[in-house]
Motif scaffolding. Structure first.
Motif, PDB file in Angstrom:
ATOM      1  N   LYS A 110       0.829  -1.207   0.000  1.00 17.40           N
ATOM      2  CA  LYS A 110       0.000   0.000   0.000  1.00 17.40           C
ATOM      3  C   LYS A 110       0.861   1.253   0.000  1.00 17.40           C
ATOM      4  N   LEU A 111       2.067   1.149   0.510  1.00 17.09           N
ATOM      5  CA  LEU A 111       3.008   2.277   0.528  1.00 17.09           C
ATOM      6  C   LEU A 111       3.923   2.267  -0.691  1.00 17.09           C
ATOM      7  N   LYS A 112       3.719   1.288  -1.585  1.00 18.73           N
ATOM      8  CA  LYS A 112       4.448   1.172  -2.848  1.00 18.73           C
ATOM      9  C   LYS A 112       5.946   0.947  -2.671  1.00 18.73           C
ATOM     10  N   ASP A 113       6.305   0.326  -1.560  1.00 17.95           N
ATOM     11  CA  ASP A 113       7.699  -0.048  -1.344  1.00 17.95           C
ATOM     12  C   ASP A 113       7.827  -1.521  -1.740  1.00 17.95           C
ATOM     13  N   TYR A 114       7.905  -1.763  -3.031  1.00 12.10           N
ATOM     14  CA  TYR A 114       7.784  -3.124  -3.544  1.00 12.10           C
ATOM     15  C   TYR A 114       9.000  -3.987  -3.219  1.00 12.10           C
ATOM     16  N   LYS A 115      10.172  -3.402  -3.160  1.00 12.05           N
ATOM     17  CA  LYS A 115      11.362  -4.191  -2.822  1.00 12.05           C
ATOM     18  C   LYS A 115      11.268  -4.728  -1.398  1.00 12.05           C
ATOM     19  N   GLN A 116      10.798  -3.893  -0.471  1.00 10.47           N
ATOM     20  CA  GLN A 116      10.655  -4.370   0.901  1.00 10.47           C
ATOM     21  C   GLN A 116       9.526  -5.388   0.999  1.00 10.47           C
ATOM     22  N   ALA A 117       8.477  -5.187   0.217  1.00 12.43           N
ATOM     23  CA  ALA A 117       7.384  -6.159   0.206  1.00 12.43           C
ATOM     24  C   ALA A 117       7.899  -7.514  -0.266  1.00 12.43           C
ATOM     25  N   ILE A 118       8.736  -7.519  -1.294  1.00 12.39           N
ATOM     26  CA  ILE A 118       9.316  -8.767  -1.791  1.00 12.39           C
ATOM     27  C   ILE A 118      10.107  -9.465  -0.690  1.00 12.39           C
ATOM     28  N   GLU A 119      10.855  -8.695   0.089  1.00 14.30           N
ATOM     29  CA  GLU A 119      11.611  -9.284   1.198  1.00 14.30           C
ATOM     30  C   GLU A 119      10.680  -9.962   2.202  1.00 14.30           C
ATOM     31  N   CYS A 120       9.562  -9.305   2.485  1.00 12.65           N
ATOM     32  CA  CYS A 120       8.598  -9.895   3.438  1.00 12.65           C
ATOM     33  C   CYS A 120       8.011 -11.185   2.893  1.00 12.65           C
ATOM     34  N   TYR A 121       7.609 -11.183   1.619  1.00  7.40           N
ATOM     35  CA  TYR A 121       7.039 -12.399   1.042  1.00  7.40           C
ATOM     36  C   TYR A 121       8.075 -13.515   0.969  1.00  7.40           C
ATOM     37  N   THR A 122       9.328 -13.156   0.695  1.00  8.36           N
ATOM     38  CA  THR A 122      10.380 -14.156   0.635  1.00  8.36           C
ATOM     39  C   THR A 122      10.576 -14.812   1.998  1.00  8.36           C
ATOM     40  N   LYS A 123      10.522 -14.028   3.065  1.00 13.09           N
ATOM     41  CA  LYS A 123      10.622 -14.587   4.416  1.00 13.09           C
ATOM     42  C   LYS A 123       9.418 -15.467   4.732  1.00 13.09           C
ATOM     43  N   SER A 124       8.236 -15.009   4.313  1.00 14.52           N
ATOM     44  CA  SER A 124       7.029 -15.797   4.540  1.00 14.52           C
ATOM     45  C   SER A 124       7.117 -17.138   3.822  1.00 14.52           C
ATOM     46  N   ILE A 125       7.580 -17.126   2.572  1.00 15.01           N
ATOM     47  CA  ILE A 125       7.704 -18.353   1.786  1.00 15.01           C
ATOM     48  C   ILE A 125       8.756 -19.286   2.380  1.00 15.01           C
ATOM     49  N   ALA A 126       9.821 -18.715   2.914  1.00 18.89           N
ATOM     50  CA  ALA A 126      10.862 -19.543   3.534  1.00 18.89           C
ATOM     51  C   ALA A 126      10.297 -20.324   4.719  1.00 18.89           C
ATOM     52  N   LEU A 127       9.305 -19.743   5.382  1.00 23.69           N
ATOM     53  CA  LEU A 127       8.700 -20.396   6.546  1.00 23.69           C
ATOM     54  C   LEU A 127       7.548 -21.325   6.159  1.00 23.69           C
ATOM     55  N   ASN A 128       6.920 -21.025   5.012  1.00 28.71           N
ATOM     56  CA  ASN A 128       5.806 -21.861   4.548  1.00 28.71           C
ATOM     57  C   ASN A 128       5.725 -21.689   3.028  1.00 28.71           C
ATOM     58  N   ASN A 129       6.195 -22.693   2.295  1.00 26.83           N
ATOM     59  CA  ASN A 129       6.262 -22.568   0.838  1.00 26.83           C
ATOM     60  C   ASN A 129       5.043 -23.141   0.128  1.00 26.83           C
ATOM     61  N   THR A 130       3.934 -23.268   0.834  1.00 24.56           N
ATOM     62  CA  THR A 130       2.713 -23.819   0.237  1.00 24.56           C
ATOM     63  C   THR A 130       1.606 -22.778   0.110  1.00 24.56           C
ATOM     64  N   ILE A 131       1.906 -21.512   0.376  1.00 28.72           N
ATOM     65  CA  ILE A 131       0.875 -20.472   0.346  1.00 28.72           C
ATOM     66  C   ILE A 131       0.878 -19.809  -1.030  1.00 28.72           C
ATOM     67  N   GLN A 132      -0.124 -20.115  -1.826  1.00 28.01           N
ATOM     68  CA  GLN A 132      -0.172 -19.643  -3.209  1.00 28.01           C
ATOM     69  C   GLN A 132      -0.173 -18.118  -3.302  1.00 28.01           C
ATOM     70  N   LYS A 133      -0.831 -17.455  -2.363  1.00 28.16           N
ATOM     71  CA  LYS A 133      -0.962 -16.000  -2.453  1.00 28.16           C
ATOM     72  C   LYS A 133       0.344 -15.286  -2.110  1.00 28.16           C
ATOM     73  N   ALA A 134       1.212 -15.933  -1.364  1.00 29.98           N
ATOM     74  CA  ALA A 134       2.509 -15.323  -1.089  1.00 29.98           C
ATOM     75  C   ALA A 134       3.319 -15.229  -2.381  1.00 29.98           C
ATOM     76  N   TYR A 135       3.299 -16.298  -3.170  1.00 32.18           N
ATOM     77  CA  TYR A 135       3.967 -16.250  -4.476  1.00 32.18           C
ATOM     78  C   TYR A 135       3.273 -15.247  -5.393  1.00 32.18           C
ATOM     79  N   PHE A 136       1.947 -15.234  -5.352  1.00 33.74           N
ATOM     80  CA  PHE A 136       1.177 -14.328  -6.210  1.00 33.74           C
ATOM     81  C   PHE A 136       1.512 -12.870  -5.895  1.00 33.74           C
ATOM     82  N   ASN A 137       1.504 -12.521  -4.619  1.00 36.21           N
ATOM     83  CA  ASN A 137       1.777 -11.137  -4.232  1.00 36.21           C
ATOM     84  C   ASN A 137       3.235 -10.756  -4.494  1.00 36.21           C
ATOM     85  N   ARG A 138       4.134 -11.720  -4.324  1.00 34.29           N
ATOM     86  CA  ARG A 138       5.531 -11.422  -4.633  1.00 34.29           C
ATOM     87  C   ARG A 138       5.693 -11.212  -6.140  1.00 34.29           C
TER      88      ARG A 138
END
Length: 275
Positions: A110-138
């Motif tokens: 929402k703040l358009k900081d897409y690089k930091q958002a990618i970092e968050c999704y990457t951490k989320s995926i590292a902890l759970n790689n079965t969440i389709q929306k994490a890949y979608f949002n990244r």
């Protein structure tokens, strides 16, 4: 056990209003689709009261879950900085909860900081790689920083998790069409239409990709008109296709129909082709 945490996804839609030999207009827009089980009935007007309640809960039990919940309420109240602060607190208390990073990423978008958002999704995926929306949002975030290959890879991963993920096929098709990978894009739009035969943007985008590789696209343009008879661009785009590719047909009727909706671009066509 039902997942009590709110989840989010981004949906990008490509609208194209011109054809070959005419400047393409790519209008990339996205909408936020929020899915929540336990909290979906909360009205935005009730947010201040809900935040007060969770403030009391945090005093009693300053857990990661409670900070996360207050962050979610702040998000709903569009107080994104406060939401991020609470997600950070939740992460400090429970750094192995993938949902915390995931929702923080959605807020950062929402703040358009897409690089930091990618970092968050990457951490989320590292902890759970079965969440389709994490890949979608990244993937969406990667698109916003012009990482087309990375976005395609992530949409492909989200599709491997959910083979009926309509939005992922649509977005991957959009990127492929922008890269002039039209045959691959057509396959993606085919899949969207298979899943939802009334998804009008898929017909529009498939028609354009078909035209670009000299495949007959008239039936797709016809379907766009059938599905959206009050949209001037539907008639305009079909007329452009007829004109640019020398398709036999009464394209002047389409132009006049578009003009009747006060579509300015159609007025220019009318004076040029339908004197």
């Amino acid at each position: 056990m039902k997942d009590k945490y709110p989840t989010f996804e981004k949906l990008t839609v490509l609208m194209i209003t011109s054809m070959k030999n005419v400047i393409f207009l790519f209008l990339l827009c996205f909408s936020l689709t929020m899915q929540s089980q336990d909290f979906s009935d909360i009205d935005e007007n009730e947010m201040p009261q809900e935040i007060e309640k969770i403030n009391d809960e945090i005093l009693k039990n300053p857990s990661g879950d409670n900070y996360y919940l207050r962050g979610y309420y702040y998000y709903l109240n569009k107080d994104y900085l406060a939401a991020i602060a609470d997600y950070n607190k939740a992460i400090s208390l429970d750094p192995n909860n993938y949902r915390f990073y995931y929702s923080k990423g959605n807020t950062i978008i929402k703040l358009k900081d897409y690089k930091q958002a990618i970092e968050c999704y990457t951490k989320s995926i590292a902890l759970n790689n079965t969440i389709q929306k994490a890949y979608f949002n990244r993937a969406y975030s990667k698109t916003m920083i012009d990482d087309a290959k990375g976005a395609i890879d992530d949409y492909t991963k989200s599709i491997s998790i959910n083979p009926k993920y309509l939005q992922a096929y649509q977005n991957r098709g959009i990127i492929r069409s922008k890269l002039n990978l039209h045959k691959e894009a057509i396959l993606d739009f085919d899949k969207v239409i298979e899943i939802d035969p009334k998804f009008v943007e898929a017909y529009q985008n498939r028609a354009i990709s078909k035209a670009m590789v000299n495949i007959d696209a008239k039936s797709d343009f016809d379907q766009v008109v059938n599905l959206t008879p009050d949209d001037p661009e539907a008639y305009y785009n079909r007329a452009i296709y007829f004109i640019n590719f020398k398709i036999k047909g009464d394209y002047c009727s389409d132009i006049k129909k578009s003009v009747s909706f006060h579509f300015d671009a159609a007025v220019e066509l009318l004076s040029k082709y339908c004197k």
